[in-house]
Design an enzyme around this catalytic site. Structure first.
Site, PDB file in Angstrom:
ATOM      1  N   ASP A 239      -3.321   2.463  -5.535  1.00 58.49           N
ATOM      2  CA  ASP A 239      -1.884   2.607  -4.821  1.00 58.49           C
ATOM      3  C   ASP A 239      -2.119   0.963  -3.754  1.00 58.49           C
ATOM      4  OD1 ASP A 239      -4.493   3.200  -3.273  1.00 58.49           O
ATOM      5  OD2 ASP A 239      -4.270   4.323  -2.183  1.00 58.49           O
ATOM      6  N   GLU A 240      -2.771  -0.424  -5.110  1.00 61.21           N
ATOM      7  CA  GLU A 240      -2.823  -1.141  -3.624  1.00 61.21           C
ATOM      8  C   GLU A 240      -2.010  -1.805  -4.432  1.00 61.21           C
ATOM      9  OE1 GLU A 240      -5.789  -1.202  -0.758  1.00 61.21           O
ATOM     10  OE2 GLU A 240      -5.736   0.161   0.013  1.00 61.21           O
TER      11      GLU A 240
ATOM     12  N   ASP B 219       0.796  -0.771   0.018  1.00 54.58           N
ATOM     13  CA  ASP B 219       0.426  -0.053  -0.242  1.00 54.58           C
ATOM     14  C   ASP B 219       0.584   1.250   0.223  1.00 54.58           C
ATOM     15  OD1 ASP B 219      -1.654   2.102   0.370  1.00 54.58           O
ATOM     16  OD2 ASP B 219      -2.642   1.286   2.144  1.00 54.58           O
TER      17      ASP B 219
END
Length: 414
Positions: free
Chosen positions: A108-109, A13
């Site tokens: 974003d992960e 993350d």
């Protein structure tokens, strides 16, 4: 169901992704508290914030006025979705040079499956990823990484060591790390579910883990609760693949463009962007929904369509929806947010014509025109031709919004 006896998944993350990308792009922002806002001069809410801003108490989805009160030095930066998309693609490429990326979960992960050697040295894998990002992209972008027996536990583990941390939850150590966490730290447990759990006498992680699978299934009213039970108990469980249900776009209107006229123009652009995505993915749609949020409330309306994907049919439907929806409003209505969605999807090879509607030749004509326009725009990498006028608003990014579940493509910014 299999229960792994070793770590099998990595979950990564990125920390304050939008803000850290802005700091990477602009050295003057490094080390300073910044908040990302929807548009230039935006005073609505903070989309994302840097670690420096978070240290002052600023949070994502906090109203700008409140954020400025608790952090007077906060720098507001308008969002740049295409920049974040390009940064995401480069980061995926760099991480892939260290370990194959299994699933991209959001902008974003991401998650990765570990091979035997990587399971033996998770700290080394994490260090290699961080080193690659630091030296090949930049030190402004950091990430938190979790390791566990399954993806869900790895995500929770990574979240306990933000920012820029590493957390390794080996099966033999479980469930001790989980017991330290509040329920709302668990993905899938929001405020409403926490209230429902409390009514059932479940207020701690220990109480949650002491339940039975069918009990959580009943509390969730679907199989999601049962899957969560198995995930928290370390079983190798994977969520089934989801099917596309709709294509849509929405936009918050800037304060100086909240008239019905402005909203109508934006709704048209949003629809065309959604229609292009429908065609690129090989679908037809049988329903269109228009919704808007205004100061006095909100409203929406929908139409059922024959199976279509061409701009002419959809723009005609939108015009009808607009008349129906705005007939309930006044000319003084101020529109804050507007959205369009296309649902009831059918794949192109399963299209069935409506025998009561003899318009196949007309539809084919408009579909050929749409295909020609799409090819022309792809050739030049921007909108050079469209059905009717094309007037993007100040700030652009219509159709290029980054959501929790979708990463826009380059075509979404044309």
């Amino acid at each position: 169901m299999r229960k792994p006896d070793t770590i099998e998944h990595l979950y990564l993350d990125f920390d304050g992704f939008f803000a850290s990308v802005e700091q990477l792009r602009n050295p003057a922002l490094r080390g300073r508290p910044i908040g990302i806002v929807p548009y230039e001069g935006g005073r609505s809410c903070i989309i994302a914030c840097s670690r420096e801003a978070k240290a002052h108490g600023v949070k994502n989805i906090m109203m700008v006025d409140e954020a400025k009160r608790i952090c007077r030095d906060l720098i507001l930066v308008p969002q740049k979705p295409d920049l974040y998309r390009r940064a995401h693609n480069e980061l995926i490429s760099q991480i892939g040079s260290v370990i194959p990326v299994d699933q991209v979960k959001s902008i974003d992960e991401l998650s990765c499956k570990l091979d035997e050697g990587q399971r033996a040295d998770p700290a080394g894998v994490a260090a290699a990823i961080k080193r690659t990002i630091r030296y090949n992209i930049g030190a402004s972008i950091t990430c938190s990484i979790g390791f566990a027996a399954n993806r869900h536990l790895a995500k929770i583990a990574g979240g306990t060591q933000k920012p820029d941390g590493i957390s390794i939850w080996r099966p033999e150590a479980m469930p001790a790390p989980l017991l330290k966490l509040p329920l709302d730290d668990i993905p899938g447990i929001g405020k409403r579910m926490e209230i429902r759990l409390a009514k059932a006498g479940i207020t701690t992680m220990a109480a949650l883990l002491a339940t039975q699978p069918k009990q959580l299934r009943a509390l969730w009213n679907n199989v999601t609760g049962e899957r969560l039970w198995y995930a928290l108990h370390g079983y190798a469980i994977e969520a089934p693949p989801t099917e596309r249900g709709m294509f849509g776009h929405a936009r918050v209107l800037p304060p100086d463009a909240r008239t019905l006229t402005d909203a109508k123009t934006i709704s048209r652009l949003l629809l065309v962007k959604a229609a292009r995505r429908v065609r690129r993915a090989g679908y037809y749609t049988k329903s269109i929904t228009l919704w808007m949020q205004y100061y006095e409330g909100s409203g929406f309306d929908s139409l059922t369509l024959p199976q279509v994907n061409d701009d002419q049919a959809l723009l005609t439907a939108l015009a009808s929806l607009w008349e129906r929806l705005t007939s309930r409003l006044t000319s003084k209505t101020r529109v804050m947010r507007i959205g369009v969605s296309l649902g009831d999807l059918t794949t192109a090879n399963h299209r069935q014509l409506d025998f009561l509607l003899d318009d196949d030749s007309e539809r084919q004509k408009w579909e050929r025109l749409g295909s020609a326009l799409d090819r022309l725009n792809i050739k030049y990498g921007k909108t050079v031709a469209s059905v009717g006028f094309w007037e993007p608003p100040p700030g652009g990014n219509v159709g290029g919004k980054i959501s929790f579940t979708r990463i826009p493509s380059a075509e979404d910014f044309w």
